[in-house]
Design a protein around this motif. Structure first.
Motif, mmCIF file in Angstrom:
data_model
loop_
_atom_site.group_PDB
_atom_site.id
_atom_site.type_symbol
_atom_site.label_atom_id
_atom_site.label_comp_id
_atom_site.label_asym_id
_atom_site.label_seq_id
_atom_site.Cartn_x
_atom_site.Cartn_y
_atom_site.Cartn_z
ATOM 1 N N ALA A 171 40.099 46.283 44.688
ATOM 2 C CA ALA A 171 39.080 46.158 45.495
ATOM 3 C C ALA A 171 38.162 45.161 44.883
ATOM 4 O O ALA A 171 37.072 44.810 45.623
ATOM 5 C CB ALA A 171 38.320 47.340 46.077
ATOM 6 N N THR A 172 38.284 44.688 43.795
ATOM 7 C CA THR A 172 37.405 43.845 43.026
ATOM 8 C C THR A 172 36.059 44.382 42.892
ATOM 9 O O THR A 172 35.041 43.659 43.398
ATOM 10 C CB THR A 172 37.564 42.323 43.478
ATOM 11 O OG1 THR A 172 37.270 42.254 44.776
ATOM 12 C CG2 THR A 172 38.944 41.943 43.212
ATOM 13 N N ARG A 227 41.328 53.063 44.067
ATOM 14 C CA ARG A 227 41.347 51.746 43.893
ATOM 15 C C ARG A 227 41.182 51.405 42.298
ATOM 16 O O ARG A 227 40.644 52.057 41.551
ATOM 17 C CB ARG A 227 40.031 50.965 44.622
ATOM 18 C CG ARG A 227 40.135 51.185 46.064
ATOM 19 C CD ARG A 227 38.870 50.849 46.486
ATOM 20 N NE ARG A 227 38.877 50.732 48.008
ATOM 21 C CZ ARG A 227 37.651 50.440 48.886
ATOM 22 N NH1 ARG A 227 36.632 50.133 48.187
ATOM 23 N NH2 ARG A 227 37.891 50.424 50.176
ATOM 24 N N LYS A 256 39.487 49.273 39.733
ATOM 25 C CA LYS A 256 38.303 48.688 39.831
ATOM 26 C C LYS A 256 38.087 47.478 38.956
ATOM 27 O O LYS A 256 38.776 47.425 37.567
ATOM 28 C CB LYS A 256 37.119 49.639 39.716
ATOM 29 C CG LYS A 256 37.246 50.958 40.734
ATOM 30 C CD LYS A 256 36.314 51.703 40.415
ATOM 31 C CE LYS A 256 36.390 52.982 41.349
ATOM 32 N NZ LYS A 256 37.954 53.593 41.197
ATOM 33 N N ARG A 279 43.796 38.884 42.766
ATOM 34 C CA ARG A 279 44.253 39.623 44.098
ATOM 35 C C ARG A 279 45.521 39.871 43.720
ATOM 36 O O ARG A 279 46.354 39.113 43.101
ATOM 37 C CB ARG A 279 43.486 39.145 45.026
ATOM 38 C CG ARG A 279 41.938 38.793 45.353
ATOM 39 C CD ARG A 279 41.479 40.532 45.335
ATOM 40 N NE ARG A 279 39.936 40.165 45.169
ATOM 41 C CZ ARG A 279 39.267 40.198 46.293
ATOM 42 N NH1 ARG A 279 39.739 40.205 47.584
ATOM 43 N NH2 ARG A 279 37.806 39.940 46.386
ATOM 44 N N THR A 296 33.322 40.647 45.515
ATOM 45 C CA THR A 296 33.688 42.037 46.218
ATOM 46 C C THR A 296 34.672 41.864 47.042
ATOM 47 O O THR A 296 35.325 40.724 47.058
ATOM 48 C CB THR A 296 32.331 42.231 46.976
ATOM 49 O OG1 THR A 296 32.266 41.564 48.193
ATOM 50 C CG2 THR A 296 31.129 42.388 46.273
ATOM 51 N N GLU A 297 35.225 42.908 47.865
ATOM 52 C CA GLU A 297 36.365 42.803 48.676
ATOM 53 C C GLU A 297 36.302 41.586 49.484
ATOM 54 O O GLU A 297 37.658 40.800 49.626
ATOM 55 C CB GLU A 297 36.578 44.225 49.291
ATOM 56 C CG GLU A 297 37.998 44.336 50.055
ATOM 57 C CD GLU A 297 38.185 45.726 50.667
ATOM 58 O OE1 GLU A 297 39.401 45.960 50.809
ATOM 59 O OE2 GLU A 297 37.289 46.502 50.540
ATOM 60 N N ASP A 298 35.375 41.135 49.984
ATOM 61 C CA ASP A 298 35.524 39.984 51.205
ATOM 62 C C ASP A 298 34.382 38.815 50.597
ATOM 63 O O ASP A 298 34.008 38.047 51.566
ATOM 64 C CB ASP A 298 35.275 40.327 52.426
ATOM 65 C CG ASP A 298 33.988 41.271 52.805
ATOM 66 O OD1 ASP A 298 33.151 41.221 51.731
ATOM 67 O OD2 ASP A 298 34.054 41.619 54.010
ATOM 68 N N ASP A 322 29.805 48.232 50.241
ATOM 69 C CA ASP A 322 29.560 47.252 51.308
ATOM 70 C C ASP A 322 27.981 46.732 50.992
ATOM 71 O O ASP A 322 27.644 46.339 52.113
ATOM 72 C CB ASP A 322 30.208 47.260 52.334
ATOM 73 C CG ASP A 322 30.611 46.013 52.893
ATOM 74 O OD1 ASP A 322 30.860 45.155 52.408
ATOM 75 O OD2 ASP A 322 30.443 45.650 54.531
#
Length: 417
Positions: free
Chosen positions: A38-39, A53, A55, A127, A168-170, A240
């Motif tokens: 999930a970075t 996850r 990390k 990823r 982050t994830e996105d 988030d």
């Protein structure tokens, strides 16, 4: 899991007409699983989903996970915990890892070069099916080797100093500092607009850009220039939300008492003229909130769903929740925090010795302590049972078991500065 790279013998594709020659590599990548990556910058609160996850901690443009580290000195290198070895981040099996050489006047590329040098000097986000990296001003999405690139977004913002990068994830976040005016001028040779540095700013500007990894949307989520010597510290992401600290002075630094002539006066002046702010940026809703604001040196940091105020002297550190509400004093005096994916990992220095603490804030429980006399080893990050530090201008890995047993001689050198 099919492994980190489906086939190491795949032809290494570049978007520039310069390739690499062939040598052998030493590292096997089959142990690296990025499928659940999930970075995250420093982990999430204690949830089952977060624990499942893998990390990633981004720190000083390096990336650390429990199974591997991506390090950029000179060129991007990858270290794998299972092998205990590192190599240039290059997947041409015979590359000689040649540095790029450019003409001093024109900037024209004169030699063939290794991709690892093209990827070095920037945070590399790995990823399951791709990678991301920013060669300013362009944020790229590429395959896992760093090739087959497409542009995600291009920043139109001159060339301010980049303090830190975080994925982050996105989202991609880029922290900058600007000491001079940024102005657009017309290039005399091409007639095109370009950015240039103007006069020195009395109060430097700091800020954070966010770029959406999927839609390429660019937002400046934070900027400030109201204080002197402004700095933004400790970017961290949980659930988030992006958290960070901003510190600055209400007078120029050179108006403070001379630190070497009168230490006590300098410390007192800092308390009177320093200002600390802690922010929470809601990534999903693009909303910035000020959660702590105080006069004095705050030094707040973030870990495992909590805010921590380290000790200034020998008093206990203080634990806060992520809304800025005080929970309790800590049962030790942390001078600094090691960036950790879980628990509070703190360091203190006293009488020539370095004390390290691993503390569970949710359970109010001390998990580990160790006293080390080797002050040259500076621990940077802890992800799962993999710990990373720097000593003698070299990056080192050590297992959690060896670290807490005081076996610093079991460190493995990853790469030199």
């Amino acid at each position: 899991m099919k492994g980190f790279i489906a086939c190491l013998m795949m032809a290494f594709v570049l978007l520039v007409p310069f390739g690499c020659k062939h040598t052998d590599t030493e590292v096997s990548f089959s142990e690296i699983d990025t499928k659940t990556d999930a970075t995250l910058s420093t982990g999430e609160a204690q949830t089952d989903k977060a624990r499942e996850r893998q990390k990633v901690i981004y720190l000083n443009k390096n990336a650390y996970s429990e199974k591997y580290a991506l390090l950029y000195p000179n060129a991007l290198s990858i270290f794998t915990v299972e092998s205990g070895k590192s190599m240039k981040y290059c997947f041409d099996p015979g590359c000689e890892h040649i540095r790029p050489v450019r003409d001093d006047l024109t900037g024209e590329l004169l030699t063939k070069f290794c991709m690892a040098y093209d990827l070095g000097g920037k945070a590399f986000c790995l990823r399951d099916d791709c990678s991301y990296f920013c060669s300013f001003p362009i944020l790229y999405r590429a395959d896992k080797e760093g090739a087959n690139r497409r542009i995600v977004a291009e920043l139109d913002f001159g060339l301010p100093f980049c303090n830190e990068e975080l994925y982050t994830e996105d989202s991609y976040f880029r922290l900058y500092t600007c000491n001079e005016e940024l102005i657009k001028v017309i290039d005399a040779d091409t007639g095109e607009e370009r950015w240039a540095f103007g006069k020195q700013l009395d109060k430097r500007k700091v800020g954070i850009f966010r770029i959406g990894l999927e839609n390429g949307k660019i937002e400046e989520i934070f900027s400030a220039d109201d204080l002197y010597d402004l700095s933004v510290l400790n970017l961290a992401e949980y659930n988030d939300h992006l958290y960070f600290t901003c510190i600055g002075l209400d007078i120029p630094f050179d108006q403070l008492p001379n630190i070497t002539e009168d230490w006590e006066a300098y410390v007192q002046a800092q308390k009177e003229h320093d200002f600390t702010r802690v922010y929470d940026y809601d990534i999903a809703n693009s909303k910035l909130n000020l959660i702590i604001s105080e006069q004095g040196v705050g030094g707040y940091d973030f870990v495992d769903g909590f805010i921590v105020k380290p000790s200034e002297e020998d008093e206990p550190g203080v634990l806060f929740d992520l809304e800025g509400d005080r929970i309790r004093d800590l049962p030790f005096s942390p001078k600094r925090l090691v960036r950790s994916d879980r628990y509070i990992f703190a360091q203190n220095y006293s009488n020539g010795h370095y004390m390290y603490y691993l503390y569970d804030p949710a359970e109010d429980k001390m998990l580990q302590t160790v006293e080390l006399s080797n002050g040259s080893f500076y621990l940077l990050a802890a992800v799962g049972d993999s710990y990373y530090g720097i000593s003698d201008n070299k990056y080192w890995y050590i297992s959690a078991e060896n670290f807490w047993n005081g076996k610093i001689d079991q460190m493995i050198c990853m790469v030199s500065e």
